[in-house]
Each structure stands twice: as C-alpha cells, then as structure tokens.
Design a protein around this motif. Structure first.
Motif, PDB file in Angstrom:
ATOM      1  N   VAL A   1       3.762 -14.928   6.104  1.00  0.00           N
ATOM      2  CA  VAL A   1       4.960 -14.215   6.341  1.00  0.00           C
ATOM      3  C   VAL A   1       4.396 -12.486   6.022  1.00  0.00           C
ATOM      4  O   VAL A   1       5.056 -11.795   6.658  1.00  0.00           O
ATOM      5  N   LEU A   2       3.655 -12.367   5.251  1.00  0.00           N
ATOM      6  CA  LEU A   2       3.116 -11.067   5.061  1.00  0.00           C
ATOM      7  C   LEU A   2       1.783 -10.572   5.308  1.00  0.00           C
ATOM      8  O   LEU A   2       0.976 -11.473   5.553  1.00  0.00           O
ATOM      9  N   ASP A   3       1.756  -9.073   5.636  1.00  0.00           N
ATOM     10  CA  ASP A   3       0.387  -8.817   5.981  1.00  0.00           C
ATOM     11  C   ASP A   3      -0.019  -7.771   5.043  1.00  0.00           C
ATOM     12  O   ASP A   3       0.692  -7.063   4.316  1.00  0.00           O
ATOM     13  N   GLY A   4      -1.358  -7.556   4.942  1.00  0.00           N
ATOM     14  CA  GLY A   4      -2.020  -6.354   4.210  1.00  0.00           C
ATOM     15  C   GLY A   4      -1.788  -6.564   2.717  1.00  0.00           C
ATOM     16  O   GLY A   4      -1.960  -7.433   2.122  1.00  0.00           O
ATOM     17  N   THR A   5      -1.448  -5.076   2.225  1.00  0.00           N
ATOM     18  CA  THR A   5      -1.164  -5.214   0.814  1.00  0.00           C
ATOM     19  C   THR A   5      -0.199  -6.195   0.415  1.00  0.00           C
ATOM     20  O   THR A   5      -0.286  -6.667  -0.731  1.00  0.00           O
ATOM     21  N   GLN A   6       0.928  -6.296   1.174  1.00  0.00           N
ATOM     22  CA  GLN A   6       2.056  -6.900   0.533  1.00  0.00           C
ATOM     23  C   GLN A   6       1.577  -8.467   0.284  1.00  0.00           C
ATOM     24  O   GLN A   6       1.965  -9.193  -0.589  1.00  0.00           O
ATOM     25  N   ASN A   7       0.550  -8.868   1.216  1.00  0.00           N
ATOM     26  CA  ASN A   7       0.268 -10.414   1.188  1.00  0.00           C
ATOM     27  C   ASN A   7      -0.738 -10.502  -0.161  1.00  0.00           C
ATOM     28  O   ASN A   7      -0.587 -11.520  -0.744  1.00  0.00           O
ATOM     29  N   ASP A   8      -1.545  -9.325  -0.407  1.00  0.00           N
ATOM     30  CA  ASP A   8      -2.385  -9.440  -1.591  1.00  0.00           C
ATOM     31  C   ASP A   8      -1.616  -9.582  -2.897  1.00  0.00           C
ATOM     32  O   ASP A   8      -1.699 -10.134  -3.983  1.00  0.00           O
ATOM     33  N   VAL A   9      -0.530  -8.681  -2.824  1.00  0.00           N
ATOM     34  CA  VAL A   9       0.288  -8.581  -4.143  1.00  0.00           C
ATOM     35  C   VAL A   9       1.091  -9.894  -4.494  1.00  0.00           C
ATOM     36  O   VAL A   9       1.104 -10.532  -5.599  1.00  0.00           O
TER      37      VAL A   9
END
Length: 96
Positions: free
Chosen positions: A34-42
């Motif tokens: 669903v998410l990419d980048g920093t949002q995915n990591d968080v």
C-alpha cells in the motif's frame, strides 16, 4: 466465580490485545503493498513494535505461558526455527 462485568471486561481486554497483535503483524508485513518509501518504513517498524508489545503481553497470560513452556511446543519451535534457518541459508543469496 467472576461477576458478569469482570468477565466482559476480561473478554474485551483479550479481544483488543489480540486485535493489536494481529493488526501489528498485518501492518508490518503488508504495508509494502500500500505504501512506498519512508511511509512504508514507518508503518513496518510501528507494526513490528505494536505486535511485539502485544505479543509479549499475551505470552504473560497464565494459560498461554503454561502452553508455551510444555516440551512438545518447545521442541516444535526449536525444530521449526532450525528448518527455516536452513532453508533460508540455502535459498537466499544474501542481503539485497
């Protein structure tokens, strides 16, 4: 015998605890879809933290604690983790 209010409170507390555990597992494993980048990591790290806290609270409950400490369960966990580690050693090329 517990009162009805105590039984309901215990049921709701257990339901919330298990919901947080499952939700944390879902967030940590499925956030990449669903998410990419920093949002995915968080979302991944927050899901890991939530599931670890909820799982440790669940493991402290008397019924779960006695179940997890029985020899068949301990042997299963030991052998399963060993099998997964062996499969990962032969199938993964390293850290990407």
């Amino acid at each position: 015998m517990k009162s009805l209010l105590a039984a309901v409170r215990s049921f709701v507390a257990n339901l919330l605890l298990w919901s947080f555990f499952v939700g944390g597992l879902a967030a940590s494993s499925a956030s990449g879809a669903v998410l990419d980048g920093t949002q995915n990591d968080v979302a991944t790290y927050a899901g890991i933290a939530v599931s670890l806290v909820a799982g440790s609270r669940i493991a402290k409950k008397p019924q779960i604690k006695t179940f997890l400490s029985t020899p068949p369960v301990l042997w299963f966990l030991f052998l399963f983790n060993g099998a997964v580690a062996t499969v990962c050693y032969f199938t993964m090329d390293g850290v990407n």
